[in-house]
Enzyme design. Sequence first.
Site, short mmCIF file in Angstrom:
data_model
loop_
_atom_site.label_atom_id
_atom_site.label_comp_id
_atom_site.label_asym_id
_atom_site.label_seq_id
_atom_site.Cartn_x
_atom_site.Cartn_y
_atom_site.Cartn_z
N ASP A 115 -17.61 34.11 -2.53
CA ASP A 115 -18.95 33.85 -3.05
C ASP A 115 -19.59 32.85 -2.10
OD1 ASP A 115 -21.24 33.08 -4.35
OD2 ASP A 115 -20.28 32.62 -6.26
N PHE A 126 -34.73 39.84 -4.64
CA PHE A 126 -35.28 40.16 -5.95
C PHE A 126 -36.20 41.38 -5.83
CE2 PHE A 126 -33.96 35.84 -6.67
CZ PHE A 126 -33.66 35.79 -8.04
N LYS A 127 -36.16 42.22 -6.83
CA LYS A 127 -37.07 43.37 -6.86
C LYS A 127 -38.48 42.89 -7.19
CE LYS A 127 -33.50 46.66 -8.28
NZ LYS A 127 -33.40 47.24 -6.92
N SER A 144 -33.79 40.67 9.07
CA SER A 144 -34.69 41.74 8.65
C SER A 144 -36.02 41.62 9.37
CB SER A 144 -34.92 41.67 7.14
OG SER A 144 -35.95 42.54 6.73
N ALA A 173 -39.87 35.37 -0.75
CA ALA A 173 -38.74 34.46 -0.55
C ALA A 173 -37.71 35.09 0.37
CB ALA A 173 -38.11 34.11 -1.90
N TYR A 174 -37.52 36.39 0.22
CA TYR A 174 -36.57 37.09 1.08
C TYR A 174 -37.00 36.98 2.53
CZ TYR A 174 -33.79 40.91 3.05
OH TYR A 174 -32.92 41.66 3.81
N GLY A 175 -38.28 37.21 2.80
CA GLY A 175 -38.77 37.11 4.16
C GLY A 175 -38.58 35.72 4.74
N LYS A 201 -34.98 35.09 5.73
CA LYS A 201 -34.57 35.79 6.94
C LYS A 201 -35.22 35.17 8.19
CE LYS A 201 -31.80 38.66 4.96
NZ LYS A 201 -30.34 38.58 5.18
#
Length: 248
Positions: free
Chosen positions: A52, A84-85, A129, A181-183, A186
């Site tokens: 984890d 997150f979707k 990404s 947040a994902y961007g 990355k």
Amino acid sequence: MSQRVAVVTGSNKGIGFGIVAARNEELGLRAMKQLQATNPTARHKLRFHQLDITNVESIKRFADHIQRTHGGLDVLVNNAAIAFKNADPTPFGEQAEITIRTNFFGTMNVCNALFPLLRPHARVVNVSSRAGMLESIRNLEIRRLLASSDTTVQLIADIVNDFIIKAKQNLHQQTGYPKTAYGMSKIALTAATFIQQRLFNNQPDNDIVVNSMCPAADTPVYLATLPPYVKSPRGEFVAERNILKWKC
């Protein structure tokens, strides 16, 4: 030559599964059995170990296991991540904190634990990404800091922590951060990749290469198996085996 040892985090499904440590032991063991069934020649080469990346004790146990069992590491693919979707009801500030904690700080903690175990000619692949291109940050000062050759991992950490604060205040876009947040996670990971390679360049005889990449086609395997003393790619952002311009 002793057997090479490769670690792929987050490999129980998705990209990590396609490349071959998982957080969920049941899923990890299931994935390993599936790979063994579909690829009998790899049956005795595959091993599962729970990991984890958001838990420092889990990371330490894993690093101790690699050291004790194999004595070192030749390939590290940092693939474990969370996204997150779009329809997820979790408040964006919480999404930002969880995503940054996992994708950036978790990965950095894995690197801190496993980098001392890297053997000469080791290859590190940070799965990033195209969603994390530097141009998605509109704040020119933050962009400059992330692209600077003097940037440190601590400075990146300070920036992503500021992003979390602004996200909780719903001021992230107003202050020039990206809307995802994902961007942002990355962007931070790719920026850290350049720093990691710069530090390894101070030990040229070890020939350790770190690249980040957009997960497409066979790029992760290509980067993980770069030949000794390869000149390029080395500390780059790569997609479809091509170096992409990340810094503006």
